[in-house]
Motif scaffolding. Structure first.
Motif, PDB file in Angstrom:
ATOM      1  N   GLY A  68       0.810  -1.215   0.000  1.00  0.00           N
ATOM      2  CA  GLY A  68       0.000   0.000   0.000  1.00  0.00           C
ATOM      3  C   GLY A  68       0.844   1.265   0.000  1.00  0.00           C
ATOM      4  O   GLY A  68       0.575   2.212  -0.751  1.00  0.00           O
ATOM      5  N   GLY A  69       1.887   1.284   0.826  1.00  0.00           N
ATOM      6  CA  GLY A  69       2.741   2.463   0.907  1.00  0.00           C
ATOM      7  C   GLY A  69       3.485   2.731  -0.382  1.00  0.00           C
ATOM      8  O   GLY A  69       3.528   3.867  -0.878  1.00  0.00           O
ATOM      9  N   ASN A  70       4.083   1.693  -0.965  1.00  0.00           N
ATOM     10  CA  ASN A  70       4.851   1.882  -2.194  1.00  0.00           C
ATOM     11  C   ASN A  70       3.959   2.204  -3.387  1.00  0.00           C
ATOM     12  O   ASN A  70       4.332   3.038  -4.232  1.00  0.00           O
ATOM     13  CB  ASN A  70       5.692   0.629  -2.479  1.00  0.00           C
ATOM     14  CG  ASN A  70       6.961   0.574  -1.651  1.00  0.00           C
ATOM     15  OD1 ASN A  70       7.914   1.295  -1.892  1.00  0.00           O
ATOM     16  ND2 ASN A  70       6.956  -0.286  -0.640  1.00  0.00           N
ATOM     17  N   LEU A  71       2.794   1.574  -3.469  1.00  0.00           N
ATOM     18  CA  LEU A  71       1.881   1.892  -4.564  1.00  0.00           C
ATOM     19  C   LEU A  71       1.313   3.300  -4.415  1.00  0.00           C
ATOM     20  O   LEU A  71       1.031   3.972  -5.414  1.00  0.00           O
ATOM     21  CB  LEU A  71       0.751   0.861  -4.636  1.00  0.00           C
ATOM     22  CG  LEU A  71       1.163  -0.539  -5.083  1.00  0.00           C
ATOM     23  CD1 LEU A  71      -0.062  -1.448  -5.204  1.00  0.00           C
ATOM     24  CD2 LEU A  71       1.915  -0.499  -6.412  1.00  0.00           C
ATOM     25  N   SER A  72       1.151   3.764  -3.168  1.00  0.00           N
ATOM     26  CA  SER A  72       0.700   5.146  -2.946  1.00  0.00           C
ATOM     27  C   SER A  72       1.749   6.138  -3.438  1.00  0.00           C
ATOM     28  O   SER A  72       1.420   7.142  -4.096  1.00  0.00           O
ATOM     29  CB  SER A  72       0.420   5.381  -1.463  1.00  0.00           C
ATOM     30  OG  SER A  72      -0.644   4.576  -1.010  1.00  0.00           O
ATOM     31  N   ILE A  73       3.022   5.862  -3.123  1.00  0.00           N
ATOM     32  CA  ILE A  73       4.110   6.707  -3.613  1.00  0.00           C
ATOM     33  C   ILE A  73       4.128   6.712  -5.141  1.00  0.00           C
ATOM     34  O   ILE A  73       4.250   7.767  -5.788  1.00  0.00           O
ATOM     35  CB  ILE A  73       5.470   6.212  -3.081  1.00  0.00           C
ATOM     36  CG1 ILE A  73       5.576   6.422  -1.567  1.00  0.00           C
ATOM     37  CG2 ILE A  73       6.627   6.904  -3.799  1.00  0.00           C
ATOM     38  CD1 ILE A  73       5.853   7.834  -1.143  1.00  0.00           C
ATOM     39  N   LEU A  74       3.997   5.535  -5.745  1.00  0.00           N
ATOM     40  CA  LEU A  74       4.020   5.423  -7.204  1.00  0.00           C
ATOM     41  C   LEU A  74       2.849   6.174  -7.830  1.00  0.00           C
ATOM     42  O   LEU A  74       3.020   6.894  -8.830  1.00  0.00           O
ATOM     43  CB  LEU A  74       3.981   3.950  -7.601  1.00  0.00           C
ATOM     44  CG  LEU A  74       4.026   3.654  -9.106  1.00  0.00           C
ATOM     45  CD1 LEU A  74       5.323   4.174  -9.721  1.00  0.00           C
ATOM     46  CD2 LEU A  74       3.880   2.153  -9.363  1.00  0.00           C
TER      47      LEU A  74
END
Length: 315
Positions: free
Chosen positions: A43-49
């Protein structure tokens, strides 16, 4: 006397991954914790992306590399954690020889990408702070794509080399891997043939994959620090150090655990420590990266907020 291998070079058709804990109660706790960690990381990395893709302000080289790093982090944790969760659910600890080699290949492919992306990000900060007048030409979109393509090529070569070299080893038993995923140091201990060439290869490739990037990163930041200290504006120095500080934190976590894991082979009693290092490499580092890059970066924070609440928050 060694077991008879016969015509098949690999007598062991599957390995047993012993995992992190033995008791069923602790296995349930581990399942919950790792599932939560996986969901938070993805969730965190996809939010950044997503923030980088939809926010035009973040369409810069630094965030291009950060977006690629987010993709790699999601892939890296997906290679190791979901299979472990599946084994905990099924109470089946075995993994086939081919699946083990595949997991090892993708783990080293993605780990290598992390090495080179972090180096590219350091080079980007060096150009932005130390060579601002030529930054746009030296870090054009073409250069960015070439750097990412070269990173994939080098990481692929490293992973394929280790996988092929490991496939030549004989595994006659025992077949218990004291870890929760397949990795080189633990598999070396199980081989009934000599691993001296494999260990030498690991050190040689490790120097190219870790040593060279570390030298480039340190050199870049020596120049960056000298340039930042010459900035007269306190606010300018603070912004520059904030951006570089996030990257350096990620670099220290990633390379520190990597060097500890691969540069000290031959210590069998360190296997339990290897599990802790493995958790850092596969779970904690990918989970912390989006947090580190967003905590002290108002541009990323603003973009994330607009992604979460929608465009109505724009003024």
């Amino acid at each position: 006397m060694e077991p008879e291998v016969g015509t098949n070079r690999t007598a062991v058709a599957e390995f047993i991954l012993l995992g992190l804990v033995k008791t069923e109660e602790l296995q349930s706790l581990v399942f919950v914790l790792f599932l939560l960690a996986y969901l938070v990381t993805v969730g965190g990395n996809l939010s950044i992306l997503t923030a980088i893709l939809v926010e035009s302000k973040l369409h810069t080289p630094m965030y291009f590399f950060l977006g690629n790093l987010s993709v790699v982090d999601v892939a890296c944790i997906t290679v190791t954690v979901p299979p472990m969760l599946g084994r905990l659910l099924s109470h089946k600890q075995t993994i086939s020889h081919d699946a083990c080699l595949s997991q090892l290949f993708f783990f080293h492919l993605l780990g290598g990408m992390d090495c080179f992306l972090l180096t590219a990000m350091a080079y980007d900060r060096f150009l932005a702070i130390c060579r601002p007048l030529t930054y746009s030409t030296r870090m054009s979109q073409t250069v960015q794509r070439i750097l990412v393509a070269m990173s994939w090529a080098c990481a692929f070569t490293n992973a394929l080399t280790h996988t092929i070299a490991l496939a030549t080893l004989d595994f006659c038993g025992p077949k218990e891997v004291n870890h929760f995923y397949c990795d080189l140091p633990q598999l070396f201990q199980l081989s009934c043939s000599s691993t001296q060439l494999n260990e030498l290869l690991l050190f040689a490739m490790g120097f190219m994959m870790v040593g060279a990037p570390v030298v480039l990163i340190v050199t870049s930041y020596i120049h960056v620090a000298a340039a930042v200290l010459r900035i007269r504006s306190a606010e300018g120095r603070k912004k520059a150090f904030s951006t570089c500080g996030s990257h350096l934190t990620v670099v220290c976590l990633f390379y520190g655990t990597g060097i500890f894991n691969y540069m000290r082979l031959g210590s069998e009693e360190a296997s339990d420590k290897d599990k802790g290092v493995g958790i850092f490499n596969t779970v904690i580092n990918p989970m912390l990266n989006p947090l580190i890059y967003s905590l002290r970066n108002p541009d990323v924070q603003g973009a994330l907020w607009r992604v979460l609440v929608g465009r109505r928050s724009l003024t």
